[in-house]
Structure formats: structure tokens, C-alpha cells
Design a protein around this motif. Structure first.
Motif, PDB file in Angstrom:
ATOM      1  N   UNK A   1      11.300   1.486  11.276  1.00 28.97           N
ATOM      2  CA  UNK A   1      11.808   2.894  10.937  1.00 28.97           C
ATOM      3  C   UNK A   1      12.747   2.876   9.996  1.00 28.97           C
ATOM      4  N   UNK A   2      13.836   1.990  10.285  1.00 29.10           N
ATOM      5  CA  UNK A   2      15.066   1.848   9.514  1.00 29.10           C
ATOM      6  C   UNK A   2      14.792   1.447   8.152  1.00 29.10           C
ATOM      7  N   UNK A   3      13.881   0.572   8.117  1.00 30.28           N
ATOM      8  CA  UNK A   3      13.630   0.196   6.646  1.00 30.28           C
ATOM      9  C   UNK A   3      12.827   0.916   5.839  1.00 30.28           C
ATOM     10  N   UNK A   4      11.947   1.974   6.259  1.00 26.59           N
ATOM     11  CA  UNK A   4      11.358   2.951   5.818  1.00 26.59           C
ATOM     12  C   UNK A   4      12.401   3.833   5.382  1.00 26.59           C
ATOM     13  N   UNK A   5      13.199   4.294   6.148  1.00 29.93           N
ATOM     14  CA  UNK A   5      14.223   5.334   5.880  1.00 29.93           C
ATOM     15  C   UNK A   5      15.295   4.753   4.783  1.00 29.93           C
ATOM     16  N   UNK A   6      15.661   3.288   4.744  1.00 33.00           N
ATOM     17  CA  UNK A   6      16.322   2.683   4.037  1.00 33.00           C
ATOM     18  C   UNK A   6      15.874   2.730   2.628  1.00 33.00           C
TER      19      UNK A   6
ATOM     20  N   UNK B   1       8.818   8.723   3.425  1.00 23.73           N
ATOM     21  CA  UNK B   1       7.533   8.686   3.932  1.00 23.73           C
ATOM     22  C   UNK B   1       8.142   9.199   5.543  1.00 23.73           C
ATOM     23  N   UNK B   2       7.069  10.303   5.951  1.00 22.39           N
ATOM     24  CA  UNK B   2       7.316  10.746   7.230  1.00 22.39           C
ATOM     25  C   UNK B   2       7.045   9.483   8.339  1.00 22.39           C
ATOM     26  N   UNK B   3       7.708   9.612   9.390  1.00 23.25           N
ATOM     27  CA  UNK B   3       7.741   8.781  10.371  1.00 23.25           C
ATOM     28  C   UNK B   3       7.258   9.541  11.795  1.00 23.25           C
ATOM     29  N   UNK B   4       5.993   8.988  12.480  1.00 21.65           N
ATOM     30  CA  UNK B   4       5.723   9.495  13.824  1.00 21.65           C
ATOM     31  C   UNK B   4       5.824   8.504  14.647  1.00 21.65           C
ATOM     32  N   UNK B   5       6.676   8.399  15.657  1.00 24.43           N
ATOM     33  CA  UNK B   5       6.766   7.722  16.642  1.00 24.43           C
ATOM     34  C   UNK B   5       5.830   7.664  17.802  1.00 24.43           C
TER      35      UNK B   5
ATOM     36  N   UNK C   1       0.582  -1.133  -0.021  1.00 22.36           N
ATOM     37  CA  UNK C   1      -0.026   0.111   0.194  1.00 22.36           C
ATOM     38  C   UNK C   1       0.833   1.326   0.041  1.00 22.36           C
ATOM     39  N   UNK C   2       0.295   2.200  -0.635  1.00 24.11           N
ATOM     40  CA  UNK C   2       0.861   3.628  -0.525  1.00 24.11           C
ATOM     41  C   UNK C   2       0.356   4.444   0.610  1.00 24.11           C
ATOM     42  N   UNK C   3       1.356   4.597   1.538  1.00 26.71           N
ATOM     43  CA  UNK C   3       0.960   5.448   2.749  1.00 26.71           C
ATOM     44  C   UNK C   3       1.534   6.779   2.744  1.00 26.71           C
ATOM     45  N   UNK C   4       0.980   7.943   3.463  1.00 24.14           N
ATOM     46  CA  UNK C   4       1.461   9.060   3.510  1.00 24.14           C
ATOM     47  C   UNK C   4       2.308   9.134   4.636  1.00 24.14           C
ATOM     48  N   UNK C   5       1.898   8.417   5.962  1.00 19.21           N
ATOM     49  CA  UNK C   5       2.651   8.620   7.031  1.00 19.21           C
ATOM     50  C   UNK C   5       2.560   7.361   7.761  1.00 19.21           C
ATOM     51  N   UNK C   6       3.695   6.829   8.488  1.00 16.97           N
ATOM     52  CA  UNK C   6       3.571   5.769   9.416  1.00 16.97           C
ATOM     53  C   UNK C   6       3.834   6.106  10.923  1.00 16.97           C
ATOM     54  N   UNK C   7       2.753   5.566  11.681  1.00 18.55           N
ATOM     55  CA  UNK C   7       2.714   6.064  13.027  1.00 18.55           C
ATOM     56  C   UNK C   7       3.245   4.755  13.629  1.00 18.55           C
TER      57      UNK C   7
END
Length: 231
Positions: free
Chosen positions: A63-68, A73-77, A43-49
Motif C-alpha cells: 500500500x505504501x509503495x502504491x501511494x508513493x 490507484x485505489x486500494x481496498x484492504x 500491468x495496469x490495474x484499476x484497483x488493488x485488493x
């Protein structure tokens, strides 16, 4: 906007998802790391929480895999780890924002919209096209100065069309961006919502059906008809 909520507490995850829906934000839930990675791959997400402490691959690993991936994609922890060192390590992993539990849903919504605004910084916060003025943060729409009352789903669909800046958006993309993963891919919900949206916006029509391709918004040569016309 469509977000992925990675949270292993079902009650909290469902409460957040339902709250976001009231703000015209579509959300899917992953209760563990493996499910999160699977959803991110399809899926195409705008943000990962992300909650950091989840079964399977941790929120940190996701988070590491999203960045890599280089997707940007922005990440909100969203986590109970509230020490300064925890926050520092979260940002070092690539988080764009950090919100600790317990939290107010309104604050989460504001932070998500701020991240989405930064992600699409090349687009103005208030978007205008063909006499239409859409404010995604106030969730207000005006047509030639006239306020247009929309349902949450109508607003979500219109927001995707306006963001395309006159480009064609397929029904599949609208379904993916304005609905969540539970939406039936064979549903006629998109067609019904677009039809109702046209009525709310009034004449002359500004949403065209492009036969075999989808929908686009902008000045229309024949009151909203193009290719397949209305549909």
C-alpha cells in the motif's frame, strides 16, 4: 475493470477471482508481496485488493509503495484485521476502503464499483455515445432505446471502448483490461469478441477498426468501416 487480488489463501483468492469474473471484472492473483509488486510493475490495474498479512513484503508495504508511486490507484484492504485500530492504521497507510473477513462477494463487487466510479469521477456513471447507453453498475446496454443482451466478456470490452470516448483502443489494451494475466497475447479472442459485439449492437455499425492501431467507438461514416474496416 481489472483488479489485482493480493491474498495468500489460494482457495479464497481463486473464489474471489471467479466471482469477479461473473461480474465482468478481470482479476489477477498474487499470493505474496514479491509477486504483487512484480505484477504491479508490468500491468495496469484499476484497483488493488490487499490482504495485510501475506508472505514477503506485507500488504501494508505494498500500500505504501502504491501511494508513493503517485499512480492514484485505489486500494481496498480485504483482511481479517477487524479492530478499529487496524482499520484506522489501514486508512492512514492510504487505503481507500476497508472490508473485513468474512465478507459477502456482492459487497466486495459493490465496493469495487464504487471505487472505480470515484477514480473516474469525471465520467458520468451512465455513459452515452453514438446512441449507445451503458450502465456499468447495472451492466445494461441500450442502443437507441433497445436493450442489448451481451455476454460478460462483450460487456467488458464495450465498457473499455465507451470509456475511451471515441479514442482508439489497441487490441493489446483490450486484452489487458478485459481479460486476466492468463490470456494468450497471441490469441484472436479480441477480434472474435469485437466481431460478436458488432453483431449484437446491430446496424449501423458503431465500432470501427483503425488499421494498425485498434478499435474505436462512435458515429461511423460507412457503417463501421474506417481504415481497415471490420476485423
Amino acid at each position: 475493470m481489472r483488479v489485482l487480488i493480493v491474498e495468500d489463501e489460494p482457495f479464497l483468492a481463486e473464489a474471489v477471482r471467479d466471482g469477479l469474473r461473473l461480474e465482468a471484472i478481470a482479476a489477477d492473483i498474487a499470493g505474496d508481496g514479491d509477486t504483487a509488486l512484480e505484477l504491479l510493475s508490468i500491468n495496469a490495474y484499476d484497483i488493488a485488493v490487499l490482504d495485510r498479512d501475506i508472505p514477503g513484503p506485507s500488504g501494508d508495504e505494498i500500500a505504501k509503495r502504491i501511494v508513493a508511486s503517485g499512480s492514484g490507484m485505489p486500494i481496498l484492504m480485504l483482511t481479517a484485521a477487524d479492530r478499529l485500530d487496524d482499520k484506522a492504521s489501514g486508512f492512514e497507510l492510504g487505503a481507500d476502503d476497508y472490508l473485513t473477513k468474512p465478507f459477502a462477494l456482492k459487497e466486495l463487487v459493490l465496493r469495487l464499483r464504487a471505487l472505480d466510479r470515484r477514480r473516474a469521477h469525471h465520467r458520468p456513471p451512465v455513459r452515452e455515445i453514438a446512441g449507445l447507453r451503458l450502465d456499468p453498475f447495472r451492466r445494461e446496454v441500450y442502443r437507441d432505446g433497445r436493450y442489448v443482451a451481451l455476454t460478460r466478456k462483450q460487456f467488458a470490452v464495450l465498457e473499455v471502448l465507451v470509456a475511451a470516448e471515441g479514442g482508439v483502443v489497441s487490441a493489446e489494451e483490450l486484452l489487458g483490461r478485459a481479460w486476466d494475466e492468463n490470456a494468450d497475447p497471441f490469441t484472436n479472442a479480441v477480434r472474435i469478441t469485437v466481431s460478436a459485439l458488432r453483431k449484437r449492437l446491430g446496424e449501423p455499425g458503431i465500432i470501427a477498426t483503425v488499421a494498425g492501431a485498434g478499435y474505436r467507438i462512435g458515429p461511423q461514416p460507412d457503417t463501421g468501416r474506417e481504415g481497415g474496416g471490420r476485423g
